[in-house]
Design a protein around this motif. Sequence first.
Motif, PDB file in Angstrom:
ATOM      1  N   PHE A   1       0.860  -1.186   0.000  1.00 42.18           N
ATOM      2  CA  PHE A   1       0.000   0.000   0.000  1.00 42.18           C
ATOM      3  C   PHE A   1       0.892   1.232   0.000  1.00 42.18           C
ATOM      4  CE2 PHE A   1       0.725  -1.376   4.343  1.00 42.18           C
ATOM      5  CZ  PHE A   1       1.151  -0.221   4.975  1.00 42.18           C
ATOM      6  N   PRO A   2       0.399   2.369  -0.489  1.00 44.53           N
ATOM      7  CA  PRO A   2       1.219   3.587  -0.482  1.00 44.53           C
ATOM      8  C   PRO A   2       1.583   3.977   0.946  1.00 44.53           C
ATOM      9  CG  PRO A   2      -0.719   3.864  -1.878  1.00 44.53           C
ATOM     10  CD  PRO A   2      -0.919   2.583  -1.123  1.00 44.53           C
ATOM     11  N   ALA A   3       2.829   4.315   1.159  1.00 49.59           N
ATOM     12  CA  ALA A   3       3.289   4.656   2.508  1.00 49.59           C
ATOM     13  C   ALA A   3       2.526   5.837   3.083  1.00 49.59           C
ATOM     14  CB  ALA A   3       4.789   4.948   2.497  1.00 49.59           C
ATOM     15  N   GLU A   4       2.017   6.707   2.235  1.00 49.63           N
ATOM     16  CA  GLU A   4       1.279   7.862   2.751  1.00 49.63           C
ATOM     17  C   GLU A   4       0.002   7.453   3.476  1.00 49.63           C
ATOM     18  OE1 GLU A   4      -1.255   8.986  -1.295  1.00 49.63           O
ATOM     19  OE2 GLU A   4       0.425  10.230  -0.661  1.00 49.63           O
ATOM     20  N   ARG A   5      -0.496   6.241   3.195  1.00 44.70           N
ATOM     21  CA  ARG A   5      -1.680   5.762   3.889  1.00 44.70           C
ATOM     22  C   ARG A   5      -1.408   5.530   5.374  1.00 44.70           C
ATOM     23  NH1 ARG A   5      -5.593   3.167   0.616  1.00 44.70           N
ATOM     24  NH2 ARG A   5      -6.734   2.829   2.569  1.00 44.70           N
ATOM     25  N   ALA A   6      -0.152   5.407   5.736  1.00 47.30           N
ATOM     26  CA  ALA A   6       0.210   5.129   7.132  1.00 47.30           C
ATOM     27  C   ALA A   6       0.744   6.353   7.854  1.00 47.30           C
ATOM     28  CB  ALA A   6       1.247   4.013   7.190  1.00 47.30           C
ATOM     29  N   GLU A   7       0.678   7.523   7.238  1.00 45.27           N
ATOM     30  CA  GLU A   7       1.291   8.711   7.838  1.00 45.27           C
ATOM     31  C   GLU A   7       0.705   9.057   9.199  1.00 45.27           C
ATOM     32  OE1 GLU A   7       1.029  11.743   4.859  1.00 45.27           O
ATOM     33  OE2 GLU A   7       2.946  11.182   3.938  1.00 45.27           O
ATOM     34  N   SER A   8      -0.582   8.747   9.409  1.00 45.12           N
ATOM     35  CA  SER A   8      -1.190   9.059  10.711  1.00 45.12           C
ATOM     36  C   SER A   8      -1.006   7.931  11.717  1.00 45.12           C
ATOM     37  CB  SER A   8      -2.688   9.334  10.526  1.00 45.12           C
ATOM     38  OG  SER A   8      -3.353   8.186  10.030  1.00 45.12           O
ATOM     39  N   ASN A   9      -0.356   6.849  11.301  1.00 47.10           N
ATOM     40  CA  ASN A   9      -0.207   5.679  12.168  1.00 47.10           C
ATOM     41  C   ASN A   9       1.200   5.451  12.677  1.00 47.10           C
ATOM     42  OD1 ASN A   9      -2.396   4.693   9.825  1.00 47.10           O
ATOM     43  ND2 ASN A   9      -3.012   4.313  11.930  1.00 47.10           N
ATOM     44  N   ILE A  10       2.207   6.041  12.003  1.00 58.05           N
ATOM     45  CA  ILE A  10       3.583   5.746  12.393  1.00 58.05           C
ATOM     46  C   ILE A  10       4.502   6.864  11.939  1.00 58.05           C
ATOM     47  CG2 ILE A  10       4.208   4.488  10.273  1.00 58.05           C
ATOM     48  CD1 ILE A  10       5.686   2.464  12.132  1.00 58.05           C
ATOM     49  N   GLU A  11       5.609   7.027  12.646  1.00 56.28           N
ATOM     50  CA  GLU A  11       6.629   7.990  12.264  1.00 56.28           C
ATOM     51  C   GLU A  11       7.878   7.221  11.849  1.00 56.28           C
ATOM     52  OE1 GLU A  11       5.208   8.191  15.582  1.00 56.28           O
ATOM     53  OE2 GLU A  11       3.558   9.186  14.524  1.00 56.28           O
ATOM     54  N   ASN A  12       8.734   7.875  11.056  1.00 60.88           N
ATOM     55  CA  ASN A  12       9.999   7.267  10.597  1.00 60.88           C
ATOM     56  C   ASN A  12       9.760   5.913   9.923  1.00 60.88           C
ATOM     57  OD1 ASN A  12      11.510   9.414  11.475  1.00 60.88           O
ATOM     58  ND2 ASN A  12      12.284   8.405  13.313  1.00 60.88           N
ATOM     59  N   MET A  13       8.707   5.808   9.135  1.00 62.41           N
ATOM     60  CA  MET A  13       8.382   4.532   8.488  1.00 62.41           C
ATOM     61  C   MET A  13       9.492   4.133   7.527  1.00 62.41           C
ATOM     62  SD  MET A  13       5.023   3.497   6.261  1.00 62.41           S
ATOM     63  CE  MET A  13       5.037   2.041   5.211  1.00 62.41           C
ATOM     64  N   LEU A  14       9.870   2.847   7.580  1.00 61.19           N
ATOM     65  CA  LEU A  14      10.798   2.317   6.584  1.00 61.19           C
ATOM     66  C   LEU A  14      10.241   1.091   5.869  1.00 61.19           C
ATOM     67  CD1 LEU A  14      12.028  -0.323   8.186  1.00 61.19           C
ATOM     68  CD2 LEU A  14      13.653   1.320   9.084  1.00 61.19           C
ATOM     69  N   GLY A  15       9.054   0.669   6.243  1.00 65.64           N
ATOM     70  CA  GLY A  15       8.437  -0.482   5.588  1.00 65.64           C
ATOM     71  C   GLY A  15       7.295  -1.009   6.427  1.00 65.64           C
ATOM     72  N   ALA A  16       7.020  -2.277   6.280  1.00 65.89           N
ATOM     73  CA  ALA A  16       5.922  -2.886   7.021  1.00 65.89           C
ATOM     74  C   ALA A  16       6.273  -4.315   7.400  1.00 65.89           C
ATOM     75  CB  ALA A  16       4.632  -2.869   6.192  1.00 65.89           C
ATOM     76  N   VAL A  17       5.819  -4.716   8.572  1.00 64.79           N
ATOM     77  CA  VAL A  17       5.955  -6.098   9.028  1.00 64.79           C
ATOM     78  C   VAL A  17       4.701  -6.849   8.621  1.00 64.79           C
ATOM     79  CG1 VAL A  17       6.101  -7.608  11.045  1.00 64.79           C
ATOM     80  CG2 VAL A  17       7.444  -5.503  10.956  1.00 64.79           C
TER      81      VAL A  17
ATOM     82  N   GLY B   1     -11.028   5.201  12.378  1.00 67.39           N
ATOM     83  CA  GLY B   1      -9.856   5.825  12.975  1.00 67.39           C
ATOM     84  C   GLY B   1      -8.731   4.837  13.244  1.00 67.39           C
ATOM     85  N   GLY B   2      -7.598   5.387  13.642  1.00 64.46           N
ATOM     86  CA  GLY B   2      -6.446   4.554  14.009  1.00 64.46           C
ATOM     87  C   GLY B   2      -6.022   3.611  12.903  1.00 64.46           C
ATOM     88  N   GLY B   3      -5.686   2.390  13.290  1.00 61.34           N
ATOM     89  CA  GLY B   3      -5.204   1.397  12.336  1.00 61.34           C
ATOM     90  C   GLY B   3      -6.275   0.829  11.434  1.00 61.34           C
ATOM     91  N   THR B   4      -7.547   1.134  11.703  1.00 57.66           N
ATOM     92  CA  THR B   4      -8.615   0.599  10.859  1.00 57.66           C
ATOM     93  C   THR B   4      -8.580   1.197   9.456  1.00 57.66           C
ATOM     94  OG1 THR B   4     -10.301   2.250  11.454  1.00 57.66           O
ATOM     95  CG2 THR B   4     -10.056   0.340  12.910  1.00 57.66           C
TER      96      THR B   4
END
Length: 408
Positions: free
Chosen positions: A54-70, A344-347
């Motif tokens: 998924f585009p990393a921008e979709r996670a901007e409100s969920n995490i900082e300093n993102m480098l990928g996903a587990v 909201g959140g991770g949903t």
Amino acid sequence: MTDAADLAARVREGDLRLHELDDHADADVAAAARRLLVESETGATLSAVGDYGFPAERAESNIENMLGAVQVPMGVAGPVPVDGGAADGGDGDEGAYLPLATTEGALLASVNRGCSALSAAGGANARVLKSGMTRAPVFRVADVIEAEALVSWVRDNTDRLIEAAESTTSHGELLDVTPYVVGNSVYLRFRYDTKDAMGMNMATIATEAACDVVEEETEADLVALSGNLCTDKKPAAINAIEGRGRSVTADVTIPREVVEERLHTTPEDIAELNTRKNLVGSAKAGSLGFNAHVANVVAAMFLATGQDEAQVVEGANAITTAEVREDDLYLSVSLASLEVGTVGGGTKLPTQAEGLDVLGVRGGGDPAGSNADALAEYIAVGALAGELSLLSALASRHLSSAHAELGR
């Protein structure tokens, strides 16, 4: 276009900091730059972490300093019919499929076995019995005289606190404010109806506005917006007694022949085991959870549906009961403080939103709050299935052989 390698070099040289990369490139390039930097600094290879869907921008409100996903493997258990106050059994004709994400081998197989037994019994019941997200600030007063005055003021002016709190949100409702006094510390436990949101942020912002009124109108001084009487992400008896988030119970009556033929044990053995293990054993250990492994299902369904995984601490605050009823087995699981939301959140993350879609509860419900209620009921039924399966495996002495058979 900004190059990830150039950005990584600028961080390495001290020209930029990790959190500033998003100001110089889009979210995916910034994440790639962080991977390059971490790989060069640690010797790790992050190709799998960098292969996200998924585009990393979709996670901007969920995490900082993102480098990928587990990526955590996700499966489903079921289907299982659910008679809920909000849950309608899922979108399938035969019941709901329960999404679970985990790395623990045999967990899905165990919950699935429990779902099969629940289905053979005609399905499970589930109801949300109480709802309310809490935040409890702590105030300093001079002495017990001022403490009593503050408590009296709060009880006489709850309408003003409601007005201030609800001015910050178009959805949340302040339900009540309960004072607690310890010496010259006064704790006010605010409880909110946050509809389909888990609501922790909503409750925090609303409570801050109410605290401003308390400080303006009384002699009390706010020490902290959270005084730990809420209680968030820690084991706490107050949540076991008063509840936090959703207090939800699921139960089922399983015919004796289903217990004997599918679970290879008896209602009497399960009931005795539950008393000696989940109730007496837990009491002897001083546990706040009187259950076999409710945390397993709560954690797996939290990960699959975008919930705050740290709140598994409260979500596992559950009691399992079992008794023989007219020759059959009655089993229940009551989760006192299940903090869940469908907005909201991770949903909002794509994979977690798909997990909610499996249950048919993504987004806001109609009426408001019904989707989060349904999610809580589905999790409770999953916990019930997990308890039934593990108790049966222990009662029949098949636990270790089941793990060995599955190669876990």
